[in-house]
Design a protein around this motif. Structure first.
Motif, PDB file in Angstrom:
ATOM      1  N   ILE A   1       0.821  -1.209   0.000  1.00 59.02           N
ATOM      2  CA  ILE A   1       0.000   0.000   0.000  1.00 59.02           C
ATOM      3  C   ILE A   1       0.857   1.262   0.000  1.00 59.02           C
ATOM      4  O   ILE A   1       0.647   2.175  -0.797  1.00 59.02           O
ATOM      5  CB  ILE A   1      -0.959   0.001   1.209  1.00 59.02           C
ATOM      6  CG1 ILE A   1      -1.942  -1.175   1.086  1.00 59.02           C
ATOM      7  CG2 ILE A   1      -1.722   1.316   1.282  1.00 59.02           C
ATOM      8  CD1 ILE A   1      -2.884  -1.323   2.249  1.00 59.02           C
ATOM      9  N   ASN A   2       1.846   1.302   0.889  1.00 65.92           N
ATOM     10  CA  ASN A   2       2.649   2.524   0.991  1.00 65.92           C
ATOM     11  C   ASN A   2       3.435   2.810  -0.283  1.00 65.92           C
ATOM     12  O   ASN A   2       3.578   3.957  -0.694  1.00 65.92           O
ATOM     13  CB  ASN A   2       3.592   2.431   2.190  1.00 65.92           C
ATOM     14  CG  ASN A   2       2.826   2.607   3.486  1.00 65.92           C
ATOM     15  OD1 ASN A   2       1.918   3.446   3.558  1.00 65.92           O
ATOM     16  ND2 ASN A   2       3.154   1.807   4.478  1.00 65.92           N
ATOM     17  N   GLU A   3       3.904   1.744  -0.889  1.00 68.03           N
ATOM     18  CA  GLU A   3       4.642   1.890  -2.144  1.00 68.03           C
ATOM     19  C   GLU A   3       3.754   2.545  -3.215  1.00 68.03           C
ATOM     20  O   GLU A   3       4.140   3.521  -3.865  1.00 68.03           O
ATOM     21  CB  GLU A   3       5.071   0.490  -2.596  1.00 68.03           C
ATOM     22  CG  GLU A   3       5.973   0.450  -3.788  1.00 68.03           C
ATOM     23  CD  GLU A   3       6.174  -0.991  -4.253  1.00 68.03           C
ATOM     24  OE1 GLU A   3       6.631  -1.174  -5.389  1.00 68.03           O
ATOM     25  OE2 GLU A   3       5.859  -1.932  -3.485  1.00 68.03           O
ATOM     26  N   VAL A   4       2.542   2.005  -3.350  1.00 66.53           N
ATOM     27  CA  VAL A   4       1.632   2.517  -4.363  1.00 66.53           C
ATOM     28  C   VAL A   4       1.188   3.944  -4.041  1.00 66.53           C
ATOM     29  O   VAL A   4       1.054   4.785  -4.928  1.00 66.53           O
ATOM     30  CB  VAL A   4       0.410   1.584  -4.508  1.00 66.53           C
ATOM     31  CG1 VAL A   4      -0.568   2.137  -5.509  1.00 66.53           C
ATOM     32  CG2 VAL A   4       0.861   0.197  -4.932  1.00 66.53           C
ATOM     33  N   LEU A   5       0.984   4.213  -2.751  1.00 65.25           N
ATOM     34  CA  LEU A   5       0.612   5.575  -2.354  1.00 65.25           C
ATOM     35  C   LEU A   5       1.695   6.568  -2.756  1.00 65.25           C
ATOM     36  O   LEU A   5       1.407   7.694  -3.147  1.00 65.25           O
ATOM     37  CB  LEU A   5       0.382   5.642  -0.848  1.00 65.25           C
ATOM     38  CG  LEU A   5      -0.986   5.170  -0.369  1.00 65.25           C
ATOM     39  CD1 LEU A   5      -1.000   5.039   1.148  1.00 65.25           C
ATOM     40  CD2 LEU A   5      -2.078   6.135  -0.820  1.00 65.25           C
ATOM     41  N   ALA A   6       2.952   6.126  -2.682  1.00 63.67           N
ATOM     42  CA  ALA A   6       4.054   7.006  -3.047  1.00 63.67           C
ATOM     43  C   ALA A   6       4.039   7.286  -4.552  1.00 63.67           C
ATOM     44  O   ALA A   6       4.311   8.405  -4.975  1.00 63.67           O
ATOM     45  CB  ALA A   6       5.377   6.381  -2.630  1.00 63.67           C
ATOM     46  N   TRP A   7       3.716   6.277  -5.361  1.00 70.24           N
ATOM     47  CA  TRP A   7       3.671   6.481  -6.812  1.00 70.24           C
ATOM     48  C   TRP A   7       2.727   7.610  -7.194  1.00 70.24           C
ATOM     49  O   TRP A   7       2.992   8.365  -8.106  1.00 70.24           O
ATOM     50  CB  TRP A   7       3.188   5.216  -7.519  1.00 70.24           C
ATOM     51  CG  TRP A   7       4.157   4.091  -7.517  1.00 70.24           C
ATOM     52  CD1 TRP A   7       5.435   4.103  -7.043  1.00 70.24           C
ATOM     53  CD2 TRP A   7       3.932   2.771  -8.003  1.00 70.24           C
ATOM     54  NE1 TRP A   7       6.007   2.879  -7.193  1.00 70.24           N
ATOM     55  CE2 TRP A   7       5.110   2.044  -7.786  1.00 70.24           C
ATOM     56  CE3 TRP A   7       2.836   2.137  -8.602  1.00 70.24           C
ATOM     57  CZ2 TRP A   7       5.238   0.713  -8.146  1.00 70.24           C
ATOM     58  CZ3 TRP A   7       2.950   0.817  -8.957  1.00 70.24           C
ATOM     59  CH2 TRP A   7       4.148   0.109  -8.728  1.00 70.24           C
ATOM     60  N   VAL A   8       1.597   7.654  -6.511  1.00 71.73           N
ATOM     61  CA  VAL A   8       0.601   8.665  -6.868  1.00 71.73           C
ATOM     62  C   VAL A   8       0.627   9.852  -5.896  1.00 71.73           C
ATOM     63  O   VAL A   8      -0.268  10.685  -5.909  1.00 71.73           O
ATOM     64  CB  VAL A   8      -0.822   8.060  -6.932  1.00 71.73           C
ATOM     65  CG1 VAL A   8      -0.920   7.059  -8.064  1.00 71.73           C
ATOM     66  CG2 VAL A   8      -1.208   7.416  -5.621  1.00 71.73           C
ATOM     67  N   ARG A   9       1.663   9.891  -5.082  1.00 69.79           N
ATOM     68  CA  ARG A   9       1.881  10.981  -4.141  1.00 69.79           C
ATOM     69  C   ARG A   9       0.657  11.278  -3.263  1.00 69.79           C
ATOM     70  O   ARG A   9       0.148  12.386  -3.234  1.00 69.79           O
ATOM     71  CB  ARG A   9       2.325  12.247  -4.881  1.00 69.79           C
ATOM     72  CG  ARG A   9       3.708  12.085  -5.541  1.00 69.79           C
ATOM     73  CD  ARG A   9       4.297  13.406  -5.941  1.00 69.79           C
ATOM     74  NE  ARG A   9       3.365  14.178  -6.732  1.00 69.79           N
ATOM     75  CZ  ARG A   9       2.695  15.229  -6.292  1.00 69.79           C
ATOM     76  NH1 ARG A   9       2.876  15.682  -5.085  1.00 69.79           N
ATOM     77  NH2 ARG A   9       1.866  15.859  -7.096  1.00 69.79           N
ATOM     78  N   LEU A  10       0.204  10.258  -2.588  1.00 66.17           N
ATOM     79  CA  LEU A  10      -0.922  10.459  -1.680  1.00 66.17           C
ATOM     80  C   LEU A  10      -0.551  10.088  -0.239  1.00 66.17           C
ATOM     81  O   LEU A  10      -1.425   9.905   0.596  1.00 66.17           O
ATOM     82  CB  LEU A  10      -2.120   9.606  -2.122  1.00 66.17           C
ATOM     83  CG  LEU A  10      -2.995  10.164  -3.241  1.00 66.17           C
ATOM     84  CD1 LEU A  10      -4.068   9.160  -3.623  1.00 66.17           C
ATOM     85  CD2 LEU A  10      -3.643  11.476  -2.854  1.00 66.17           C
ATOM     86  N   GLU A  11       0.758  10.003   0.057  1.00 71.85           N
ATOM     87  CA  GLU A  11       1.148   9.574   1.407  1.00 71.85           C
ATOM     88  C   GLU A  11       0.579  10.513   2.467  1.00 71.85           C
ATOM     89  O   GLU A  11       0.139  10.078   3.520  1.00 71.85           O
ATOM     90  CB  GLU A  11       2.677   9.554   1.556  1.00 71.85           C
ATOM     91  CG  GLU A  11       3.399   8.713   0.524  1.00 71.85           C
ATOM     92  CD  GLU A  11       4.133   9.574  -0.475  1.00 71.85           C
ATOM     93  OE1 GLU A  11       3.470  10.442  -1.082  1.00 71.85           O
ATOM     94  OE2 GLU A  11       5.348   9.400  -0.651  1.00 71.85           O
TER      95      GLU A  11
END
Lengths: 307, 244
Positions: free
Chosen positions: A114-124
């Motif tokens: 989840i965190n990896e994907v959140l970083a791709w779309v810059r939603l952390e």
């Protein structure tokens, strides 16, 4: 046997009542390409995509995805397909993180992704806020994250840049272009805007009124943008006829007070103009115009008349 | 299936559910206590008469209504922002999604029943109800009432999936719960075909003077027959539906 196409439909048709919304489409999406699925609103893009995802059934024809028949292999196929259809889907009362967690749960994926994907779309930053408080662009990015989190081999994006601001659009574009290269993903991207497709797609399919009217590499489409020379003159019809008499290609455009010719070679156009002047036609202006892809698109879809 | 159930419980709006359960328990327990006192001329106070007073509104009105409300609640967030598209991307048999929702629904309905019973017991202790607690009746009507609502739960879930609007499906639920006063007057062999009457037939003890006329064998036969039928219809409907 390795399949050459990620999506391969045969005579795919969907009827709503008597109306055929999608008519005998043979969609061929080559693997590891970004395929731009283009068409005006209401042309049948979303209906086609919904059929590809098994959300609605086809009236006739069949669909192969990643080498398997959708009929009977829906579950296996869904494992390898990520999608974002029309507006992004989300559970507004839950946080972005929980939304992603629900998807990972249903697909049996590890939560660590989840965190990896959140970083791709810059939603952390916004990960733990309820999604209903997100801006449209953030919702769209979450939608893409939800499509990517399952590690798909095929990503189907329906109008993914809808409602995004220019910098958001650029970001999504870059992300999409990276996918085939970095992650071995085939992308089907639909849009009603050519400009959208032309910047990211390598393959293009154009659908209009339920029929696929063009399919091939983007290059093949751009080749159609042949340049023309436009000559503004006092009597375009007569001038064009005179030029045709000399064996030159020319077409009058009465309303515009001009004629169009495919003769663009410098020597030849000089000769052509000299001829017109000698025949006592007034030549006001000579310009070369290249058809934009937009115009080709409009021409293909026959929408130019309705504008 | 396990994963789907976990996902389903993550989506559920527990705060609303808990509020609903507390509301049902409080209203009916208080009403039971109040009537135990105000109607003592007609019904000699006892644990049984307290139960009859408490269960009356719960079985006739609240329980079937809650079935409708909770079913709509479980589908509301699916309808609102394309949640169905997320759920349907589940790489498994599609009817599993239907059953996951159904299990969460009947799970919540079991809790409603349990908490109602606890509320009743608390009310009896508070009101110092004389006599002994009718454990047998509690067990039969508590569990039986839950079994009896299973057909309605399946039907309600179909309606909630079909009707996109929360308000509309709520109005629908209220619309058929209100006439329950009339329908439960029928003999159970007729009335029980209407699934929202069943909890009352099961839960109202036959000791009550206004107890409905119930023939248990046909009643349970109807429950199992309609329950199975609605579930089968729901599964079929869910699998064949066009998700637009």
């Amino acid at each position: 046997m390795t399949e050459e196409y990620a999506i391969d439909t045969h005579q795919l048709t969907r009827k709503f009542g008597q109306r055929e919304t999608v008519r005998r489409i043979n969609l061929k999406v080559p693997k590891r390409e970004v395929y731009g699925f283009l068409g005006p609103n209401g042309a049948g893009k979303t209906t086609t995509i919904r059929m590809l995802l098994g959300l609605i059934r086809a009236s006739s024809g069949n669909i192969r995805i990643l080498g398997k028949d959708l009929n009977g292999n829906r579950m296996e196929i869904l494992k390898d397909v990520g999608s974002l259809v029309e507006s992004p889907s989300y559970y507004g009362h839950l946080s972005g993180y929980t939304n992603l967690k629900i998807v990972t749960l249903m697909h049996g994926m590890p939560e660590s992704r989840i965190n990896e994907v959140l970083a791709w779309v810059r939603l952390e930053q916004a990960a733990h806020r309820p999604v209903k408080s997100y801006s449209l662009g953030m919702k769209q990015r979450l939608g893409i994250a939800m499509a990517l989190i399952t590690n798909p081999k095929l990503l189907i994006l329906d109008e993914p840049t809808n409602g995004l601001d220019p910098s958001g659009i650029q970001e999504i574009r870059e992300l999409i272009m990276r996918l085939p290269r970095d992650f071995d993903i085939t992308v089907l991207l639909s849009s009603h805007l050519l400009s959208e497709i032309e910047q990211v797609a390598t393959y293009v399919g154009i659908i209009n009124q339920g029929e696929l009217i063009f399919q091939g590499p983007l290059q093949q489409l751009t080749e159609r943008s042949k340049p023309y020379v436009w000559v503004e003159t006092d009597r375009p019809r007569e001038a064009a006829a005179a030029l045709n008499g000399q064996g030159w290609d020319a077409e009058p455009d009465e309303a515009g007070g001009q004629l169009r010719t495919s003769v663009t070679y410098r020597k030849e156009s000089a000769e052509m103009i000299r001829f017109l002047v000698q025949q006592h036609y007034d030549v006001y202006r000579v310009t070369e115009k290249k058809k934009t892809l937009e115009e080709i698109f409009l021409e293909l879809t026959g929408q130019e008349n309705s504008l | 299936m396990n994963m789907l159930l976990r996902a389903e419980t993550m989506k559920t709006q527990w705060r609303v559910v808990i509020l609903l359960i507390l509301l049902d328990t409080l209203i009916n327990a208080l009403m039971g206590m109040e009537q135990l006192d105000s109607l003592k001329e007609f019904f000699p106070p006892s644990w049984m008469s307290l139960y009859i007073h408490s269960v009356n509104l719960h079985a006739m009105f609240f329980y079937p209504l809650y079935c409708g409300i909770i079913a709509s609640l479980l589908c509301m967030y699916e309808h609102r922002d394309g949640g169905w598209k997320i759920a349907l991307a589940f790489p498994g048999p599609r009817y599993h999604i239907f059953y996951a929702k159904y299990l969460v629904l009947i799970g919540i309905l079991a809790v409603v029943q349990l908490v109602f019973m606890l509320g009743y017991l608390a009310a009896g202790k508070l009101a110092h109800a004389p006599g002994s607690i009718p454990w047998g009746t509690l067990a039969y009507t508590g569990f039986g009432g839950w079994l009896g609502i299973l057909p309605l739960a399946a039907l309600q879930l179909i309606v909630s999936i079909k009707v996109r609007n929360f308000g509309a499906s709520l109005a629908l639920a209220i619309g058929y719960v209100v006439p329950n006063i009339v329908f439960t007057g029928f003999h159970s062999t007729i009335g029980a075909w209407l699934p929202f009457t069943i909890p009352y037939y099961v839960m109202m003890p036959q000791e009550a003077i206004y107890a409905p006329r119930v023939e248990p064998y046909s009643l349970w036969a109807i429950v199992f027959f309609t329950g199975g039928l609605y579930l089968w219809l729901g599964q079929r409907f869910f699998e064949r539906r066009d998700w637009l």
